[in-house]
Design a protein around this motif. Structure first.
Motif, PDB file in Angstrom:
ATOM      1  N   SER A  60     -17.167  -1.410  -6.669  1.00  0.00           N
ATOM      2  CA  SER A  60     -16.922   0.032  -6.076  1.00  0.00           C
ATOM      3  C   SER A  60     -15.388   0.169  -6.474  1.00  0.00           C
ATOM      4  O   SER A  60     -15.287   1.339  -7.021  1.00  0.00           O
ATOM      5  N   ARG A  61     -14.516  -1.045  -6.715  1.00  0.00           N
ATOM      6  CA  ARG A  61     -13.097  -0.579  -7.037  1.00  0.00           C
ATOM      7  C   ARG A  61     -13.052  -0.341  -8.588  1.00  0.00           C
ATOM      8  O   ARG A  61     -12.302   0.521  -8.901  1.00  0.00           O
ATOM      9  N   ASP A  62     -13.713  -1.046  -9.401  1.00  0.00           N
ATOM     10  CA  ASP A  62     -13.495  -1.075 -10.797  1.00  0.00           C
ATOM     11  C   ASP A  62     -14.039   0.279 -11.580  1.00  0.00           C
ATOM     12  O   ASP A  62     -13.791   0.619 -12.220  1.00  0.00           O
ATOM     13  N   MET A  69      -3.422   4.460 -13.498  1.00  0.00           N
ATOM     14  CA  MET A  69      -3.571   4.787 -12.101  1.00  0.00           C
ATOM     15  C   MET A  69      -4.204   3.607 -11.532  1.00  0.00           C
ATOM     16  O   MET A  69      -5.016   2.892 -11.889  1.00  0.00           O
ATOM     17  N   ALA A  70      -3.845   3.295 -10.274  1.00  0.00           N
ATOM     18  CA  ALA A  70      -3.967   1.907  -9.541  1.00  0.00           C
ATOM     19  C   ALA A  70      -5.616   2.175  -9.079  1.00  0.00           C
ATOM     20  O   ALA A  70      -5.948   3.583  -8.869  1.00  0.00           O
ATOM     21  N   ALA A  71      -6.362   1.176  -9.045  1.00  0.00           N
ATOM     22  CA  ALA A  71      -7.557   1.370  -8.319  1.00  0.00           C
ATOM     23  C   ALA A  71      -7.578   1.573  -7.304  1.00  0.00           C
ATOM     24  O   ALA A  71      -6.671   1.016  -6.248  1.00  0.00           O
ATOM     25  N   PRO A  72      -8.650   2.283  -6.572  1.00  0.00           N
ATOM     26  CA  PRO A  72      -8.637   2.638  -5.085  1.00  0.00           C
ATOM     27  C   PRO A  72      -9.007   1.350  -4.361  1.00  0.00           C
ATOM     28  O   PRO A  72      -9.902   0.514  -4.631  1.00  0.00           O
ATOM     29  N   ALA A  73      -8.491   1.226  -3.113  1.00  0.00           N
ATOM     30  CA  ALA A  73      -8.664   0.502  -2.212  1.00  0.00           C
ATOM     31  C   ALA A  73     -10.007   0.312  -1.499  1.00  0.00           C
ATOM     32  O   ALA A  73     -10.385   1.491  -1.367  1.00  0.00           O
ATOM     33  N   VAL A  74     -10.733  -0.645  -1.446  1.00  0.00           N
ATOM     34  CA  VAL A  74     -12.167  -0.993  -0.954  1.00  0.00           C
ATOM     35  C   VAL A  74     -12.125  -1.757   0.082  1.00  0.00           C
ATOM     36  O   VAL A  74     -11.648  -2.667   0.136  1.00  0.00           O
ATOM     37  N   ASN A  75     -12.481  -1.325   1.517  1.00  0.00           N
ATOM     38  CA  ASN A  75     -12.714  -1.958   2.434  1.00  0.00           C
ATOM     39  C   ASN A  75     -14.298  -2.051   2.945  1.00  0.00           C
ATOM     40  O   ASN A  75     -14.903  -1.154   3.485  1.00  0.00           O
ATOM     41  N   PRO A  76     -14.746  -3.262   2.656  1.00  0.00           N
ATOM     42  CA  PRO A  76     -16.368  -3.410   2.945  1.00  0.00           C
ATOM     43  C   PRO A  76     -16.703  -3.361   4.474  1.00  0.00           C
ATOM     44  O   PRO A  76     -15.701  -3.832   5.294  1.00  0.00           O
ATOM     45  N   GLU A  77     -17.721  -2.619   4.989  1.00  0.00           N
ATOM     46  CA  GLU A  77     -17.934  -2.217   6.129  1.00  0.00           C
ATOM     47  C   GLU A  77     -19.484  -2.760   6.439  1.00  0.00           C
ATOM     48  O   GLU A  77     -20.567  -2.573   5.691  1.00  0.00           O
ATOM     49  N   ASN A  78     -19.624  -3.700   7.344  1.00  0.00           N
ATOM     50  CA  ASN A  78     -21.110  -4.064   7.966  1.00  0.00           C
ATOM     51  C   ASN A  78     -21.637  -2.893   8.713  1.00  0.00           C
ATOM     52  O   ASN A  78     -21.080  -2.529   9.580  1.00  0.00           O
TER      53      ASN A  78
END
Length: 230
Positions: free
Chosen positions: A56-58, A1-10
């Motif tokens: 977060s991703r891994d 299963m692919a790792a989920p996308a992570v979008n850092p937010e300030n």
């Protein structure tokens, strides 16, 4: 299963009686586990932001990295030592508490803390001082008794150190042995791992980066948090 996308937010977190706390939040919608990630003595630089996104991703966690220096960054050891020596450590615990609450208010049901070098010491103290923290995984940093006596910690710890660490009085092998003795005397539930590596062995931008030790340590941390925070 692919790792989920992570979008850092300030983000900015309100702290009573202090300036708002800047932080970088990586929301992972596939988990209810939150992890506060704490900086080395350099500050909230790109390296620690990238490491938090990787965790977060891994690891499949939501992570948040507080800017404990409020915008200040060090580019050499002398400046980093100056910033760390001027840090209000009890105030940093207040900042970490606010981050743990932020994760709990944003979809997480349990929160762990990890950190590196200075952040390792603070993550260890967090396990003893912050009710919202369930477990901690400190890397190559030991908190002083004046902040938090490690033998009094009641939350589970997973400790990671380098056998070749040369930071005397903070994370070198002699300091590690003293820490082990305290944890054993206090009957603190803990795991303790030593790697054939130097200080800051997970920092990919540093001279002591050790890929094998880094992968093994982070993998152990992911398993530890999944077990303790699920």
């Amino acid at each position: 299963m692919a790792a989920p996308a992570v979008n850092p937010e300030n983000v900015k977190i309100q702290i009573g009686g202090k300036d708002d706390l800047p932080a970088v939040f990586c929301k992972n919608t596939k988990t209810k586990i939150g992890v506060v990630v704490l900086q080395e003595w350099w500050g909230l630089n790109q390296q620690i932001q990238d490491e938090a996104a990787e965790i977060s991703r891994d690891g499949n966690f939501s992570t948040i990295v507080p800017d404990l220096y409020r915008g200040k960054l060090a580019t050499d050891n002398e400046e980093a030592n100056h910033l760390m020596s001027e840090l209000d450590w009890p105030g940093a615990i207040q900042d970490i508490t606010a981050c743990a609450k932020y994760l709990l208010e944003n979809g997480c049901t349990k929160v762990g803390v990890t950190g590196f070098c200075m952040g390792g010491a603070l993550s260890m103290a967090s396990a003893g001082l912050i009710p919202e923290v369930t477990a901690a995984a400190p890397f190559y940093g030991i908190c002083g008794d004046s902040l938090c006596d490690p033998s009094k910690i009641t939350k589970p710890l997973q400790c990671h150190f380098g056998a070749k660490d040369a930071v005397v009085g903070f994370s070198d092998p002699e300091s590690q042995e003293k820490l082990k003795k305290k944890l054993n005397e206090g009957k603190v539930r803990h795991e303790f791992y030593s790697y054939e590596a130097g200080h800051a062995f997970t920092n990919k931008t540093g001279p002591n980066y050790n890929e094998e030790a880094c992968k093994k340590a982070l993998g152990r941390m992911y398993d530890f948090f999944r077990k303790e925070l699920s």
